[in-house]
Design an enzyme around this catalytic site. Structure first.
Site, PDB file in Angstrom:
ATOM      1  N   ARG A  90       0.772  -1.070  -0.050  1.00 39.24           N
ATOM      2  CA  ARG A  90       0.068  -0.130  -0.023  1.00 39.24           C
ATOM      3  C   ARG A  90       0.814   1.274   0.064  1.00 39.24           C
ATOM      4  O   ARG A  90       0.674   2.261  -0.473  1.00 39.24           O
ATOM      5  CB  ARG A  90      -0.973  -0.290   1.190  1.00 39.24           C
ATOM      6  CG  ARG A  90      -1.802   1.297   1.381  1.00 39.24           C
ATOM      7  CD  ARG A  90      -2.431   1.391   2.585  1.00 39.24           C
ATOM      8  NE  ARG A  90      -3.587   0.477   2.966  1.00 39.24           N
ATOM      9  CZ  ARG A  90      -3.656   0.232   4.162  1.00 39.24           C
ATOM     10  NH1 ARG A  90      -3.188   0.881   5.093  1.00 39.24           N
ATOM     11  NH2 ARG A  90      -4.900  -0.636   4.530  1.00 39.24           N
ATOM     12  N   TYR A  91       2.211   1.296   0.916  1.00 39.51           N
ATOM     13  CA  TYR A  91       3.005   2.567   0.987  1.00 39.51           C
ATOM     14  C   TYR A  91       4.219   2.108   0.032  1.00 39.51           C
ATOM     15  O   TYR A  91       4.504   0.985  -0.074  1.00 39.51           O
ATOM     16  CB  TYR A  91       3.187   2.673   2.337  1.00 39.51           C
ATOM     17  CG  TYR A  91       1.935   2.894   3.084  1.00 39.51           C
ATOM     18  CD1 TYR A  91       1.331   4.033   3.122  1.00 39.51           C
ATOM     19  CD2 TYR A  91       1.839   1.882   3.865  1.00 39.51           C
ATOM     20  CE1 TYR A  91       0.005   4.027   4.114  1.00 39.51           C
ATOM     21  CE2 TYR A  91       0.462   1.859   4.959  1.00 39.51           C
ATOM     22  CZ  TYR A  91       0.040   3.136   4.829  1.00 39.51           C
ATOM     23  OH  TYR A  91      -1.089   3.277   5.822  1.00 39.51           O
ATOM     24  N   ARG A  94       7.131   0.261   2.425  1.00 36.85           N
ATOM     25  CA  ARG A  94       6.753  -0.765   3.293  1.00 36.85           C
ATOM     26  C   ARG A  94       5.895  -1.908   2.416  1.00 36.85           C
ATOM     27  O   ARG A  94       5.147  -1.576   1.799  1.00 36.85           O
ATOM     28  CB  ARG A  94       5.689  -0.179   4.450  1.00 36.85           C
ATOM     29  CG  ARG A  94       6.570   0.340   5.314  1.00 36.85           C
ATOM     30  CD  ARG A  94       5.626   1.393   6.300  1.00 36.85           C
ATOM     31  NE  ARG A  94       5.548   2.556   5.355  1.00 36.85           N
ATOM     32  CZ  ARG A  94       4.633   3.639   5.861  1.00 36.85           C
ATOM     33  NH1 ARG A  94       3.849   3.399   6.767  1.00 36.85           N
ATOM     34  NH2 ARG A  94       4.606   4.597   5.026  1.00 36.85           N
ATOM     35  N   CYS A 103      -3.335 -19.147  13.363  1.00 35.39           N
ATOM     36  CA  CYS A 103      -2.838 -18.437  14.428  1.00 35.39           C
ATOM     37  C   CYS A 103      -3.047 -19.561  15.638  1.00 35.39           C
ATOM     38  O   CYS A 103      -3.689 -20.645  15.481  1.00 35.39           O
ATOM     39  CB  CYS A 103      -3.861 -17.323  14.839  1.00 35.39           C
ATOM     40  SG  CYS A 103      -3.751 -15.953  13.450  1.00 35.39           S
ATOM     41  N   CYS A 107      -8.514 -14.472  17.101  1.00 32.86           N
ATOM     42  CA  CYS A 107      -9.074 -13.354  17.662  1.00 32.86           C
ATOM     43  C   CYS A 107     -10.377 -13.263  17.047  1.00 32.86           C
ATOM     44  O   CYS A 107     -10.372 -13.155  15.705  1.00 32.86           O
ATOM     45  CB  CYS A 107      -8.434 -12.195  17.792  1.00 32.86           C
ATOM     46  SG  CYS A 107      -6.716 -12.486  18.058  1.00 32.86           S
ATOM     47  N   CYS A 110     -10.602 -10.294  14.580  1.00 36.01           N
ATOM     48  CA  CYS A 110      -9.547 -10.101  13.466  1.00 36.01           C
ATOM     49  C   CYS A 110      -9.838  -9.556  12.209  1.00 36.01           C
ATOM     50  O   CYS A 110     -10.921  -9.642  11.830  1.00 36.01           O
ATOM     51  CB  CYS A 110      -9.381 -11.589  13.196  1.00 36.01           C
ATOM     52  SG  CYS A 110      -7.810 -11.511  11.869  1.00 36.01           S
ATOM     53  N   ARG A 112      -8.419  -9.595   9.432  1.00 34.21           N
ATOM     54  CA  ARG A 112      -8.312 -10.623   8.205  1.00 34.21           C
ATOM     55  C   ARG A 112      -9.399 -12.044   8.517  1.00 34.21           C
ATOM     56  O   ARG A 112      -8.829 -13.035   8.027  1.00 34.21           O
ATOM     57  CB  ARG A 112      -6.992 -11.033   7.912  1.00 34.21           C
ATOM     58  CG  ARG A 112      -6.093  -9.921   7.364  1.00 34.21           C
ATOM     59  CD  ARG A 112      -4.983 -10.043   6.887  1.00 34.21           C
ATOM     60  NE  ARG A 112      -4.294  -8.853   6.812  1.00 34.21           N
ATOM     61  CZ  ARG A 112      -3.289  -8.558   7.664  1.00 34.21           C
ATOM     62  NH1 ARG A 112      -2.424  -9.273   8.566  1.00 34.21           N
ATOM     63  NH2 ARG A 112      -2.725  -7.203   7.441  1.00 34.21           N
ATOM     64  N   ASP A 271     -11.698  -2.028  12.491  1.00 33.33           N
ATOM     65  CA  ASP A 271     -12.172  -1.892  10.797  1.00 33.33           C
ATOM     66  C   ASP A 271     -13.409  -2.596  10.828  1.00 33.33           C
ATOM     67  O   ASP A 271     -14.057  -3.042  11.675  1.00 33.33           O
ATOM     68  CB  ASP A 271     -11.093  -2.675  10.372  1.00 33.33           C
ATOM     69  CG  ASP A 271      -9.702  -2.065  10.282  1.00 33.33           C
ATOM     70  OD1 ASP A 271      -9.514  -1.084  10.176  1.00 33.33           O
ATOM     71  OD2 ASP A 271      -8.524  -2.955  10.339  1.00 33.33           O
ATOM     72  N   ASP A 308      -7.816   3.129   9.930  1.00 34.06           N
ATOM     73  CA  ASP A 308      -7.500   2.536   8.785  1.00 34.06           C
ATOM     74  C   ASP A 308      -8.742   2.843   7.757  1.00 34.06           C
ATOM     75  O   ASP A 308      -9.764   2.138   7.820  1.00 34.06           O
ATOM     76  CB  ASP A 308      -7.100   1.149   8.735  1.00 34.06           C
ATOM     77  CG  ASP A 308      -5.847   0.974   7.790  1.00 34.06           C
ATOM     78  OD1 ASP A 308      -5.513   1.409   7.032  1.00 34.06           O
ATOM     79  OD2 ASP A 308      -5.250  -0.413   8.220  1.00 34.06           O
ATOM     80  N   LYS A 315      -3.768   4.458   6.874  1.00 33.45           N
ATOM     81  CA  LYS A 315      -4.114   4.744   8.313  1.00 33.45           C
ATOM     82  C   LYS A 315      -3.812   6.401   8.446  1.00 33.45           C
ATOM     83  O   LYS A 315      -2.864   6.856   7.886  1.00 33.45           O
ATOM     84  CB  LYS A 315      -3.067   4.251   9.209  1.00 33.45           C
ATOM     85  CG  LYS A 315      -3.178   2.639   9.143  1.00 33.45           C
ATOM     86  CD  LYS A 315      -2.118   1.857  10.109  1.00 33.45           C
ATOM     87  CE  LYS A 315      -2.148   0.455  10.175  1.00 33.45           C
ATOM     88  NZ  LYS A 315      -1.181   0.048   9.019  1.00 33.45           N
TER      89      LYS A 315
HETATM   90  C1  LIG Z   1      -0.187  -0.612   8.783  1.00 32.52           C
HETATM   91  C2  LIG Z   1       0.230  -1.019   7.481  1.00 32.52           C
HETATM   92  C3  LIG Z   1       1.790  -1.145   7.286  1.00 32.52           C
HETATM   93  C4  LIG Z   1       2.730  -0.443   8.335  1.00 32.52           C
HETATM   94  O1  LIG Z   1       2.350   0.826   8.455  1.00 32.52           O
HETATM   95  P1  LIG Z   1       3.135   1.757   9.881  1.00 32.52           P
HETATM   96  O2  LIG Z   1       2.259   2.777  10.039  1.00 32.52           O
HETATM   97  O3  LIG Z   1       4.450   2.040   9.183  1.00 32.52           O
HETATM   98  O4  LIG Z   1       3.329   0.743  10.979  1.00 32.52           O
HETATM   99  C5  LIG Z   1       2.083  -1.204   6.047  1.00 32.52           C
HETATM  100  N1  LIG Z   1       1.370  -2.030   5.118  1.00 32.52           N
HETATM  101  C6  LIG Z   1      -0.042  -1.955   5.294  1.00 32.52           C
HETATM  102  C7  LIG Z   1      -0.853  -2.431   4.141  1.00 32.52           C
HETATM  103  C8  LIG Z   1      -0.595  -1.618   6.494  1.00 32.52           C
HETATM  104  O5  LIG Z   1      -1.855  -1.728   6.675  1.00 32.52           O
HETATM  105  S1  SF4 Z   2      -5.691 -10.650  15.050  1.00 26.26           S
HETATM  106 FE1  SF4 Z   2      -5.983 -12.203  13.488  1.00 26.26          FE
HETATM  107  S2  SF4 Z   2      -4.030 -12.554  12.493  1.00 26.26           S
HETATM  108 FE2  SF4 Z   2      -3.801 -11.570  14.500  1.00 26.26          FE
HETATM  109  S3  SF4 Z   2      -3.508 -13.273  16.170  1.00 26.26           S
HETATM  110 FE3  SF4 Z   2      -5.516 -12.600  16.192  1.00 26.26          FE
HETATM  111  S4  SF4 Z   2      -6.739 -14.122  14.596  1.00 26.26           S
HETATM  112 FE4  SF4 Z   2      -4.401 -14.294  14.058  1.00 26.26          FE
END
Ligand SMILES: *Cc1c(COP(=O)(O)O)cnc(C)c1O
Ligand code: SF4
Length: 348
Positions: A90-91, A94, A103, A107, A110, A112, A271, A308, A315
Site C-alpha cells: 500500500r505504501y 513498506r 494462528c 481473535c 480479527c 483478516r 475496522d 485505517d 492509516k
Molecule cells: C499498517 C500497514 C503498514 C505499516 O504501517 P506503519 O504505519 O508503518 O506501521 C504497512 N502496510 C500496510 C498495508 C498496512 O496496513
Molecule cells: S488478530 Fe487475526 S491474525 Fe492476529 S493473532 Fe488474532 S486471529 Fe491471528
C-alpha cells in the site's frame, strides 16, 4: 517436542470442548465455527475467569458474528493492493508479507477474519518465497512486515531461511514481525528464537496486548527476553467494545507494557470487517478515552489512535485536525486532503 508445540497440540479447537468446560450452547457455536475458525491455547484459555469476561470475548465464538450485516469482508481493500495473493503493498516503502495463514488463538475481532484460519488460505513456502522475490524487485521498499496469520508458528529453521533471504536484499533496511505469540503462546519466545532475531537486526517486533489481564508472568518473560535480545518491542491494541473501551483499563495496560519495555505503538479503531460488529465503538468514545489518557499518562505510554480508512486509503491518526465531522456518517480527512466518509457504526 518444545513446550510451545505442545501448547499448540493441546489447543482447544471445537465447541464441544468449550461446552465441556463452560455453560455454552455448543450447537450455536458450531454454526459460527463453520464460518470462522476457533482455536485457543491452554495458556490463553486459563486466563478466562468467567464467561463474557474480556479474555472470553476475544477468543470464544459469539452468535453475533453471524448476525453482523456489515457488507465488507475486506474493507481495507487488501486484495486490491495485492500484487501477489500474500503480499499487500500500500505504501511505497513498506510491504506486508503474509507468511502464515493460521494462528495459535483466533481473535474474534480479527481484521483478516475473511481468510485467517479458513480452509484454502494456508500460505505455502513457494508463496512466501515469491513474496520475497517481489520485495527484491522493488527498490523502493525499505521496510518489510511479516504478518499473517501468526508468523511465529513456523519453525526457527524456516524463519531463519526467510529472514536471511530478506537480509540479502540490499534495499531492505528494517524487518518487522507482527505477532500475538507473547500474549497467547508466550512459550514460543525461546532463547533460540531470540538468538535468531538478534542476528537479523535491525528487527522490530510488534505484539498485540489488548487487556491488562494478558500481562501474565509468562508474557512478561517473553517480552523481556525479546528486549534483552535488543529487539525494540511495540504493541498494537485494538479498541474493543466490552473488552477495553475504558480509559482506566487502557491506562493500566499501557503502564504495564512500559514496565515490560514494550512501547504502545497503535491503538486501532475497529475496522469495518464483517462479523466483528459487536466489538465496534464510536469514534467519539474512542476520542474521549484517548483525551482522558493524554492527561494521565506520559507520552511514552500513549500510542497513536489510528483508523485505517476504507478502500485502502491508509492509516491516519485520529486527532482533531483529521476529524471534519462526527455523527452517523463521519467525515474524515485522508493524508492527501481527500474527505472520506466513515460509517460511525456501533451496535444497539
Ligand atoms: C499498517 C500497514 C503498514 C505499516 O504501517 P506503519 O504505519 O508503518 O506501521 C504497512 N502496510 C500496510 C498495508 C498496512 O496496513
Ligand atoms: S488478530 Fe487475526 S491474525 Fe492476529 S493473532 Fe488474532 S486471529 Fe491471528
Amino acid at each position: 517436542m518444545d513446550p510451545w508445540q505442545q501448547q499448540l497440540r493441546d489447543s482447544l479447537a471445537a465447541p464441544a470442548q468449550l461446552a465441556a468446560r463452560f455453560d455454552v450452547d455448543a450447537a450455536a457455536l458450531e454454526a459460527v465455527c463453520a464460518r470462522y475458525p476457533l482455536r485457543i491455547t491452554p495458556h490463553y484459555l486459563d486466563l478466562i475467569q468467567e464467561p463474557g469476561d474480556p479474555i472470553w470475548r476475544q477468543c470464544v465464538p459469539d452468535a453475533l458474528e453471524l448476525a453482523d450485516d456489515q457488507p465488507l469482508d475486506d474493507p481495507l481493500a487488501e486484495e486490491q493492493l495485492a500484487p501477489l495473493p500474500n503480499v499487500v503493498h500500500r505504501y511505497p516503502d513498506r510491504v506486508l508479507l503474509l507468511v502464515a495463514g493460521t494462528c495459535a488463538t483466533y481473535c474474534r475481532f480479527c481484521t483478516r477474519k475473511r481468510k485467517v484460519g479458513c480452509r484454502g488460505n494456508e500460505v505455502s513456502l513457494g508463496e512466501v518465497m515469491a513474496g520475497i522475490d517481489y520485495v527484491a524487485r522493488m527498490p523502493s521498499v525499505r521496510d518489510v512486515l511479516l504478518s499473517g496469520g501468526e508468523p511465529l508458528l513456523m519453525s526457527d529453521l524456516l524463519l531463519k531461511e526467510i529472514l536471511e533471504r530478506l537480509r540479502r536484499i540490499p534495499h531492505v533496511e528494517v524487518i518487522r514481525i507482527g505477532t500475538r505469540a507473547p500474549v497467547v503462546l508466550p512459550a514460543r519466545i525461546t532463547e533460540g528464537l531470540c538468538a535468531l532475531l538478534r542476528r537479523t537486526h535491525p528487527l522490530y517486533v510488534n505484539t498485540h496486548f489488548n487487556h491488562p489481564r494478558e500481562l501474565t508472568p509468562e508474557a512478561a518473560e517473553a517480552c523481556l527476553r525479546l528486549a534483552d535480545a535488543g529487539v525494540p518491542v511495540g504493541n498494537q491494541t485494538v479498541l474493543l467494545r466490552g473488552v477495553n473501551d475504558q480509559a482506566a483499563i487502557l491506562e493500566e495496560l499501557f503502564r504495564g507494557l512500559l514496565r515490560l519495555r514494550v512501547r504502545p505503538y497503535y491503538l486501532h479503531h475497529m475496522d469495518l470487517v464483517r462479523g466483528t460488529g459487536h466489538f465496534r465503538t464510536r469514534l467519539e468514545s474512542g476520542l474521549e478515552i484517548f483525551s482522558a489518557l493524554r492527561g494521565r499518562l506520559s507520552g511514552l505510554a500513549i500510542p497513536h489512535y489510528v483508523v485505517d480508512l476504507p478502500g485502502g486509503r491508509g492509516k491516519i491518526p485520529l486527532v482533531p485536525e483529521h476529524v471534519e465531522r462526527l455523527g452517523d456518517q463521519a467525515l474524515l480527512r485522508a493524508p492527501n486532503g481527500e474527505r472520506v466518509e466513515f460509517p460511525n457504526l456501533c451496535p444497539l
